[in-house]
Write a protein that holds these residues in place. Structure first.
Motif, PDB file in Angstrom:
ATOM      1  N   LEU A   1       0.964  -1.269  -0.006  1.00  0.00           N
ATOM      2  CA  LEU A   1      -0.105   0.155   0.141  1.00  0.00           C
ATOM      3  C   LEU A   1       0.843   1.331   0.062  1.00  0.00           C
ATOM      4  O   LEU A   1       0.567   2.096  -0.686  1.00  0.00           O
ATOM      5  N   LEU A   2       1.991   1.193   0.692  1.00  0.00           N
ATOM      6  CA  LEU A   2       2.868   2.451   0.630  1.00  0.00           C
ATOM      7  C   LEU A   2       3.708   2.533  -0.466  1.00  0.00           C
ATOM      8  O   LEU A   2       3.540   3.776  -1.066  1.00  0.00           O
ATOM      9  N   ILE A   3       3.924   1.407  -1.369  1.00  0.00           N
ATOM     10  CA  ILE A   3       4.520   1.622  -2.473  1.00  0.00           C
ATOM     11  C   ILE A   3       3.687   2.201  -3.689  1.00  0.00           C
ATOM     12  O   ILE A   3       3.697   2.939  -4.402  1.00  0.00           O
ATOM     13  N   LEU A   4       2.456   1.528  -3.657  1.00  0.00           N
ATOM     14  CA  LEU A   4       1.531   2.019  -4.733  1.00  0.00           C
ATOM     15  C   LEU A   4       0.863   3.204  -4.598  1.00  0.00           C
ATOM     16  O   LEU A   4       0.640   4.023  -5.288  1.00  0.00           O
ATOM     17  N   SER A   5       0.813   3.728  -3.186  1.00  0.00           N
ATOM     18  CA  SER A   5       0.424   5.069  -2.820  1.00  0.00           C
ATOM     19  C   SER A   5       1.335   6.375  -3.288  1.00  0.00           C
ATOM     20  O   SER A   5       1.125   7.615  -3.455  1.00  0.00           O
ATOM     21  N   SER A   6       2.660   5.768  -3.615  1.00  0.00           N
ATOM     22  CA  SER A   6       3.552   6.733  -4.282  1.00  0.00           C
ATOM     23  C   SER A   6       3.418   6.904  -5.524  1.00  0.00           C
ATOM     24  O   SER A   6       4.455   7.832  -6.178  1.00  0.00           O
ATOM     25  N   VAL A   7       2.698   6.288  -6.334  1.00  0.00           N
ATOM     26  CA  VAL A   7       2.331   6.395  -7.776  1.00  0.00           C
ATOM     27  C   VAL A   7       2.005   7.761  -8.155  1.00  0.00           C
ATOM     28  O   VAL A   7       2.657   8.392  -9.231  1.00  0.00           O
ATOM     29  N   PRO A   8       1.127   8.579  -7.493  1.00  0.00           N
ATOM     30  CA  PRO A   8       0.850  10.033  -8.006  1.00  0.00           C
ATOM     31  C   PRO A   8       2.278  10.710  -7.904  1.00  0.00           C
ATOM     32  O   PRO A   8       2.283  11.788  -8.903  1.00  0.00           O
ATOM     33  N   LEU A   9       3.159  10.542  -6.863  1.00  0.00           N
ATOM     34  CA  LEU A   9       4.208  11.202  -6.657  1.00  0.00           C
ATOM     35  C   LEU A   9       5.211  11.161  -8.085  1.00  0.00           C
ATOM     36  O   LEU A   9       5.884  11.919  -8.504  1.00  0.00           O
ATOM     37  N   ALA A  10       5.313   9.653  -8.472  1.00  0.00           N
ATOM     38  CA  ALA A  10       6.056   9.412  -9.709  1.00  0.00           C
ATOM     39  C   ALA A  10       5.613  10.005 -10.859  1.00  0.00           C
ATOM     40  O   ALA A  10       6.083  10.558 -11.661  1.00  0.00           O
ATOM     41  N   MET A  11       4.251  10.265 -10.809  1.00  0.00           N
ATOM     42  CA  MET A  11       3.737  10.703 -12.049  1.00  0.00           C
ATOM     43  C   MET A  11       3.976  12.260 -12.127  1.00  0.00           C
ATOM     44  O   MET A  11       4.351  12.746 -13.304  1.00  0.00           O
ATOM     45  N   PHE A  12       3.899  12.949 -10.938  1.00  0.00           N
ATOM     46  CA  PHE A  12       4.195  14.430 -11.161  1.00  0.00           C
ATOM     47  C   PHE A  12       5.707  14.528 -11.257  1.00  0.00           C
ATOM     48  O   PHE A  12       5.983  15.507 -12.001  1.00  0.00           O
ATOM     49  N   ILE A  13       6.409  13.975 -11.098  1.00  0.00           N
ATOM     50  CA  ILE A  13       7.841  14.126 -11.236  1.00  0.00           C
ATOM     51  C   ILE A  13       8.319  13.902 -12.511  1.00  0.00           C
ATOM     52  O   ILE A  13       9.159  14.491 -13.358  1.00  0.00           O
ATOM     53  N   CYS A  14       7.487  12.666 -13.316  1.00  0.00           N
ATOM     54  CA  CYS A  14       7.603  12.409 -14.546  1.00  0.00           C
ATOM     55  C   CYS A  14       7.375  13.546 -15.507  1.00  0.00           C
ATOM     56  O   CYS A  14       8.023  13.832 -16.594  1.00  0.00           O
ATOM     57  N   PHE A  15       6.536  14.452 -15.038  1.00  0.00           N
ATOM     58  CA  PHE A  15       5.748  15.467 -16.200  1.00  0.00           C
ATOM     59  C   PHE A  15       6.309  16.904 -15.641  1.00  0.00           C
ATOM     60  O   PHE A  15       5.920  17.987 -16.312  1.00  0.00           O
ATOM     61  N   CYS A  16       7.186  16.817 -14.456  1.00  0.00           N
ATOM     62  CA  CYS A  16       7.457  18.100 -13.932  1.00  0.00           C
ATOM     63  C   CYS A  16       8.575  19.057 -14.779  1.00  0.00           C
ATOM     64  O   CYS A  16       8.372  20.315 -14.605  1.00  0.00           O
ATOM     65  N   SER A  17       8.850  18.547 -15.871  1.00  0.00           N
ATOM     66  CA  SER A  17       9.746  18.886 -16.713  1.00  0.00           C
ATOM     67  C   SER A  17       8.989  20.061 -17.702  1.00  0.00           C
ATOM     68  O   SER A  17       9.403  20.967 -18.162  1.00  0.00           O
ATOM     69  N   TRP A  18       7.653  19.801 -17.804  1.00  0.00           N
ATOM     70  CA  TRP A  18       6.597  20.776 -18.650  1.00  0.00           C
ATOM     71  C   TRP A  18       6.384  22.037 -17.831  1.00  0.00           C
ATOM     72  O   TRP A  18       6.017  23.078 -18.155  1.00  0.00           O
ATOM     73  N   LEU A  19       6.484  21.797 -16.320  1.00  0.00           N
ATOM     74  CA  LEU A  19       6.044  22.566 -15.440  1.00  0.00           C
ATOM     75  C   LEU A  19       6.920  24.010 -15.756  1.00  0.00           C
ATOM     76  O   LEU A  19       8.011  23.867 -15.689  1.00  0.00           O
ATOM     77  N   PRO A  20       6.024  25.278 -15.834  1.00  0.00           N
ATOM     78  CA  PRO A  20       7.077  26.284 -15.893  1.00  0.00           C
ATOM     79  C   PRO A  20       7.393  27.142 -14.513  1.00  0.00           C
ATOM     80  O   PRO A  20       6.622  26.688 -13.541  1.00  0.00           O
ATOM     81  N   GLU A  21       8.339  27.940 -14.836  1.00  0.00           N
ATOM     82  CA  GLU A  21       8.454  28.755 -13.617  1.00  0.00           C
ATOM     83  C   GLU A  21       7.678  29.989 -13.602  1.00  0.00           C
ATOM     84  O   GLU A  21       7.011  30.335 -14.614  1.00  0.00           O
ATOM     85  N   SER A  22       7.137  30.231 -12.256  1.00  0.00           N
ATOM     86  CA  SER A  22       6.333  31.509 -12.288  1.00  0.00           C
ATOM     87  C   SER A  22       6.789  32.741 -12.822  1.00  0.00           C
ATOM     88  O   SER A  22       8.062  32.997 -12.558  1.00  0.00           O
ATOM     89  N   PRO A  23       6.219  33.339 -13.895  1.00  0.00           N
ATOM     90  CA  PRO A  23       6.599  34.549 -14.422  1.00  0.00           C
ATOM     91  C   PRO A  23       6.869  35.710 -13.516  1.00  0.00           C
ATOM     92  O   PRO A  23       7.715  36.719 -13.748  1.00  0.00           O
ATOM     93  N   ARG A  24       5.909  35.565 -12.221  1.00  0.00           N
ATOM     94  CA  ARG A  24       6.214  36.584 -11.327  1.00  0.00           C
ATOM     95  C   ARG A  24       7.436  36.338 -10.685  1.00  0.00           C
ATOM     96  O   ARG A  24       7.984  37.718 -10.507  1.00  0.00           O
ATOM     97  N   PHE A  25       8.062  35.442 -10.130  1.00  0.00           N
ATOM     98  CA  PHE A  25       8.918  35.195  -9.711  1.00  0.00           C
ATOM     99  C   PHE A  25      10.328  35.715 -10.705  1.00  0.00           C
ATOM    100  O   PHE A  25      11.169  36.388 -10.068  1.00  0.00           O
ATOM    101  N   ASP A  26      10.193  35.243 -11.747  1.00  0.00           N
ATOM    102  CA  ASP A  26      11.235  35.541 -12.714  1.00  0.00           C
ATOM    103  C   ASP A  26      11.339  37.249 -12.974  1.00  0.00           C
ATOM    104  O   ASP A  26      12.398  37.522 -12.980  1.00  0.00           O
TER     105      ASP A  26
END
Length: 518
Positions: A234-259
């Motif tokens: 259960l602990l291992i499979l509950s980590s799947v959404p974390l893994a999915m986020f990390i796989c797609f985080c390269s698409w994530l932009p930085e906040s233009p406000r911060f930039d």
């Protein structure tokens, strides 16, 4: 919502100093934007170049809020909602698993009740310590970078905790998981800074739907996995959404406000051009007003004369939301087990002083978890209807007051059906109101301290979560009435405090710097 393909227009004004005869730029509120501000010219081929205001010529300009409003809510924001939503699903599943893991370890490892409770407490303790830490880093080094690091941290230690050989190792590893989860609220910081002002409140509340979905997924996953494969899987499979986020985080932009605040105008323009392309809208023509600020993420900036009252009141509101939210969840378990609201004290007093009786969760228990979790969906629907109609302050106050009214009938000896109904209403409103705090906090603080404000507020909320088990479980054994009075009193006080917040942020543009007028 704006129609696709329409052209954007920006209204700007010039001002001339009566003393010096120099021209400047008037912002969207009609206030001088002279301090620490430069102007960036849009160049679709070469990005953005910084220029200074000339005293002889007037420049067409626009603000970042003007650009976001012109680009509207489109495919770009929908993708951002889905991606940041994965962070909330992962957060919810890691929190919901605590209510499932405890009974399993109580039986399998023969743990006493205080050790079972410590597994929950250590996660909240890790979150309390790390929330302001991640917020400070986010204001200094960027939202995307910090959010990616804390999610990777959480995934690593979440999987490691599945292989914990004994109680001590599990306690340490789950504490490290909590340290990583403390950075999850920064996904709200990032998402809020990419939204047009008209839809910001509604869109941030919609993120809460991912939290509720995460809780439901965790219960269904536990019902399927635990009886067949055990809690480690259960602990291992509950980590799947974390893994999915990390796989797609390269698409994530930085906040233009911060930039823009950091001086990376070209990078901010790339993000805005990408947003314009995906939304099918045109960027405003002209030069973007920048507000460069090198001193970011300082705790003392939350206590300036302009913000100290808001900071202190918000800390209490966040504390109260977590205290009452997790408290009603724990009260649900205790009162349902007793059969009615009056039986909880009698059962507690009849309980042996030393007991290691083992009772695994049954399918009926999982269904009870599921029903109480589903209460959050009607709460979100109500919040969506009030956050942009009543405003942020009144919506938070309303949620606290309805929670208090729903607690009062529990003083009577209610049957299970009536007990379920009033607890359902209480959880619906307190969970919905909690999301309004996530809307209000990033709106009221400027970009230079926004992530730190959310981080410190989240840390204070975890202090409330740490304390509430001693009320909902320990104090309940002495008196149901005193326990209910604590929750009712805290909620009433928090509702009054919400009305005393100095600023209503409904329809208000996000501020870039504390130097801007409120």
């Amino acid at each position: 919502m704006e129609k696709r393909g329409t052209s954007a227009s920006v209204t700007y004004k010039r001002w001339r100093s009566p003393n010096h005869g120099t021209e400047g730029i008037m912002d969207h509120k009609g206030e001088s934007s002279s301090e620490d501000k430069g102007v960036c010219s849009i160049n679709f081929d070469q990005g953005c170049r910084k220029s200074s205001l000339s005293s002889n010529t007037a420049h067409e300009t626009f603000t970042l809020d003007g650009a976001l409003d012109a680009l509207g809510f489109g495919w770009f924001q929908r993708k951002m909602l889905l991606l940041t939503g994965f962070a909330w699903v992962a957060d919810a599943m890691e929190m919901m698993i605590l209510s499932i893991l405890g009974p399993q370890l109580h039986c399998e490892w023969r743990l006493p009740s205080y050790q079972v409770a410590s597994i929950t407490s250590v996660v909240f303790l890790g979150m309390a310590f790390s929330s302001s830490f991640w917020g400070n880093l986010s204001d200094k080094y960027g939202r995307k970078k910090v959010l990616t690091i804390c999610m990777c941290w959480t995934l690593y230690y979440s999987i490691l905790s599945a292989f914990a050989p004994q109680y001590g190792w599990l306690l340490v590893l789950r504490g490290l998981v909590g340290f990583g989860i403390g950075g999850a609220p920064q996904s709200v910081t990032l998402y809020s800074e990419l939204l047009p002002s008209k839809t910001r409140g509604t869109c941030i509340v919609l993120i809460a739907a991912f939290w509720s979905l995460g809780c439901v997924f965790e219960v269904l996953l536990a019902l399927w996995i635990v009886p067949a494969l055990g809690w480690r899987w259960l602990l291992i499979l509950s980590s799947v959404p974390l893994a999915m986020f990390i796989c797609f985080c390269s698409w994530l932009p930085e906040s233009p406000r911060f930039d823009l605040l950091k001086g990376n105008e070209a990078k901010a323009m790339v993000t805005l051009q990408r947003m314009a392309q995906e939304n099918g809208k045109a960027l405003p023509r002209g030069e973007i007003v920048c507000n460069i600020q090198n001193n970011r993420g300082r705790l003392r900036d939350l206590f300036t004369p302009q913000y100290y009252k808001t900071t202190l009141l918000l800390w209490f509101i966040w504390f109260s939301y977590a205290f009452t939210y997790y408290g009603i969840i724990l009260l649900t378990t205790e009162m349902f087990r007793a059969g009615d609201s009056c039986g909880a004290t009698q059962e507690a007093k009849a309980e042996p002083n030393c007991s290691l009786e083992c009772k695994f969760l049954t399918s009926m228990d999982y269904r009870a978890f599921l029903w109480t979790t589903l209460a959050e969906f009607p709460g979100l629907i109500i919040t969506l209807g009030t956050v942009d109609y009543l405003g942020r302050k009144k919506s938070m106050a309303l949620s606290f007051f309805i929670f208090s009214l729903s607690i009062l009938p529990l003083y009577a000896c209610l049957g299970r059906i009536a007990l379920t109904l009033f607890i359902f209403i209480a959880r619906a409103f307190i969970s919905g109101g909690f999301q309004v705090a996530f809307v209000y906090t990033p709106e009221v603080f400027p970009t230079e301290t926004r992530a730190l404000a959310i981080g410190t507020s989240s840390g204070l909320s975890k202090c409330g979560a740490l304390i509430t088990p001693f009320v909902a479980q320990v104090l309940l054994r002495q008196s149901v009435y005193l326990t209910l009075a604590v929750y009712c009193g805290c909620s009433l006080l928090a509702g009054i405090v919400s009305l005393f917040l100095p600023i209503e942020t409904l329809g208000r543009a996000l501020k870039e710097s504390k130097h801007e007028s409120v």
